[in-house]
Design an enzyme around this catalytic site. Structure first.
Site, PDB file in Angstrom:
ATOM      1  N   CYS A 161       1.959  -5.280   7.695  1.00 19.09           N
ATOM      2  CA  CYS A 161       1.284  -6.021   8.760  1.00 19.09           C
ATOM      3  C   CYS A 161       0.027  -5.282   9.198  1.00 19.09           C
ATOM      4  CB  CYS A 161       2.218  -6.220   9.956  1.00 19.09           C
ATOM      5  SG  CYS A 161       2.994  -4.699  10.536  1.00 19.09           S
ATOM      6  N   GLU A 171      -4.113  10.089  10.770  1.00 17.76           N
ATOM      7  CA  GLU A 171      -4.622  10.434   9.448  1.00 17.76           C
ATOM      8  C   GLU A 171      -6.127  10.707   9.406  1.00 17.76           C
ATOM      9  OE1 GLU A 171      -5.621   6.638   6.793  1.00 17.76           O
ATOM     10  OE2 GLU A 171      -3.521   6.644   7.391  1.00 17.76           O
ATOM     11  N   THR A 183       2.944   1.145   4.121  1.00 23.46           N
ATOM     12  CA  THR A 183       1.661   1.200   3.414  1.00 23.46           C
ATOM     13  C   THR A 183       0.641   0.313   4.131  1.00 23.46           C
ATOM     14  OG1 THR A 183       2.421  -0.542   1.896  1.00 23.46           O
ATOM     15  CG2 THR A 183       2.637   1.734   1.142  1.00 23.46           C
ATOM     16  N   SER A 184       0.855   0.088   5.437  1.00 24.40           N
ATOM     17  CA  SER A 184      -0.054  -0.789   6.196  1.00 24.40           C
ATOM     18  C   SER A 184      -1.013   0.044   7.031  1.00 24.40           C
ATOM     19  CB  SER A 184       0.739  -1.771   7.051  1.00 24.40           C
ATOM     20  OG  SER A 184       1.607  -1.095   7.955  1.00 24.40           O
ATOM     21  N   ARG A 185      -0.640   0.370   8.251  1.00 23.60           N
ATOM     22  CA  ARG A 185      -1.419   1.248   9.126  1.00 23.60           C
ATOM     23  C   ARG A 185      -0.449   2.193   9.824  1.00 23.60           C
ATOM     24  NH1 ARG A 185      -5.103  -0.008   6.520  1.00 23.60           N
ATOM     25  NH2 ARG A 185      -7.143  -0.849   7.123  1.00 23.60           N
ATOM     26  N   HIS A 223      -2.922   7.895   1.723  1.00 23.53           N
ATOM     27  CA  HIS A 223      -3.648   6.613   1.753  1.00 23.53           C
ATOM     28  C   HIS A 223      -4.255   6.297   0.382  1.00 23.53           C
ATOM     29  CE1 HIS A 223      -5.418   3.742   4.930  1.00 23.53           C
ATOM     30  NE2 HIS A 223      -5.463   3.153   3.753  1.00 23.53           N
ATOM     31  N   ASP A 283       7.242 -12.842   9.734  1.00 19.39           N
ATOM     32  CA  ASP A 283       5.807 -13.047   9.899  1.00 19.39           C
ATOM     33  C   ASP A 283       5.623 -14.227  10.835  1.00 19.39           C
ATOM     34  OD1 ASP A 283       2.995 -13.955   9.406  1.00 19.39           O
ATOM     35  OD2 ASP A 283       3.044 -12.386   7.876  1.00 19.39           O
TER      36      ASP A 283
END
Length: 336
Positions: free
Chosen positions: A205, A263, A232-234, A295, A174
């Protein structure tokens, strides 16, 4: 204040109606997503409320501002689907829900890991067919494995703490390392080292120009053979076509995704009686070592409650002209 709520499901209506009581808000719900084609529906409304698959680009911002909309209120933390600068230039405020339940997404991430590893979804189907064989059901111990976490905001931090509890070695990347996580046992390393040494990689992120297709062919080439990748972010943090190739070559041993690059054309809809024209997701679903959820990482009672409470507060702040700490300014680049 009249508010148009887009991309609504039954649970959105239930929670927003519950927590709007006592306010002067008039909520009108639309099933459709907001974009330049549906922006005409905003005529007569002072604010719009949107979710992850709505789009407020330059053209949409032009239409809604001309219709009298003065605020875009998101029911989520990420705002990559909104041209904040365009909205701001047209006098349209943008507000978000900065955090609702980091634990919900973090726990769903662990569910994807455990399901892929121990094949509980396959075991469920087998046993229902009276097949009690353990052939091809072998997993591995999480204990002692190296888990790489990309992004240690609130969700990533919650996930790190869970994996430390499993006895994993947790490393992270990060740009803004967390001193608290360092004390708890997380080691920050360069991205390349994380990709090379992790047995499991989990993405937490935001989607920004810097993270768009962050995980691509070059990244897959650095990873261990048989690595597990969870997102599980984008969706667009992963270059999906490169992920397919990594699965075909067996470089990628497991893939678990709760988000997908395209999506907006699929998720939150029942398409069970239709032909889905998306060849990429069809290819992904053909692999036995891929697990896709639609999602739902955020989808807990606690998270929906917090989303509704914060969204109603944001709308009330707009109605009253109150300054809000949840407003997104044009210079905002990421959320944490």
């Amino acid at each position: 204040m009249k508010v148009a709520i887009f991309s609504t499901q039954s649970y959105d209506r239930l929670y927003l109606d519950r927590y709007k009581e006592g306010s002067q808000l008039e909520l009108t719900y639309f099933d459709a997503a907001l974009d330049e084609h549906t922006a005409g529906l905003t005529q007569g409304f002072e604010a719009v409320c949107i979710f992850v698959n709505d789009r407020v680009d330059l053209e949409t911002a032009n239409i809604i501002s001309a219709n009298g909309v003065r605020a875009v209120v998101l029911r989520c933390a990420g705002f990559n689907n909104v041209d904040v600068a365009a909205a701001h230039e047209r006098g349209v405020k943008v507000l978000r829900v900065p955090a609702y339940s980091p634990q919900a997404v973090a726990e769903h991430t662990v569910a994807l890991i455990l399901t892929l590893n121990r094949k509980t979804h396959k075991a469920y189907n087998r046993v229902r067919e009276h097949n009690f064989s353990l052939e091809r059901m072998m997993g591995f111990n999480l204990y002692g494995k190296t888990v790489g976490v990309i992004g240690t905001g609130q969700i990533g931090a919650a996930f790190c703490r869970i994996m430390l509890g499993f006895g994993c070695t947790v490393i992270a990347y990060d740009p803004l390392p967390s001193p608290a996580l360092k004390v708890q046992g997380v080691t920050y390393v360069p991205l390349e080292e994380l990709l090379r040494t992790s047995d499991i990689i989990s993405l937490h992120c935001p989607l920004t120009p810097a993270t768009h297709h962050l995980i691509n062919k070059e990244g897959f080439d650095m990873m261990k053979n048989g690595v597990m990748l969870i997102n599980t972010s984008r969706g667009a943090v992963i270059q999906t076509r490169d992920a397919v190739q990594a699965l075909k070559s067996e470089k990628l041993g497991y893939l678990g995704i709760d988000v997908y690059e395209q999506e907006e054309n699929l998720f939150f809809r029942d398409l069970s009686e239709r032909i889905v024209p998306d060849d990429l997701i069809a290819r992904l679903m053909a692999f036995p070592n891929v697990l896709i959820t639609a999602h739902q990482g955020f989808f807990t009672k606690e998270a929906l409650q917090q989303i509704a409470v914060t969204t109603i507060k944001n709308l009330n702040d707009v109605a009253l002209g109150t300054t809000s700490q949840n407003e997104i300014l044009p210079e905002s680049k990421v959320y944490r």
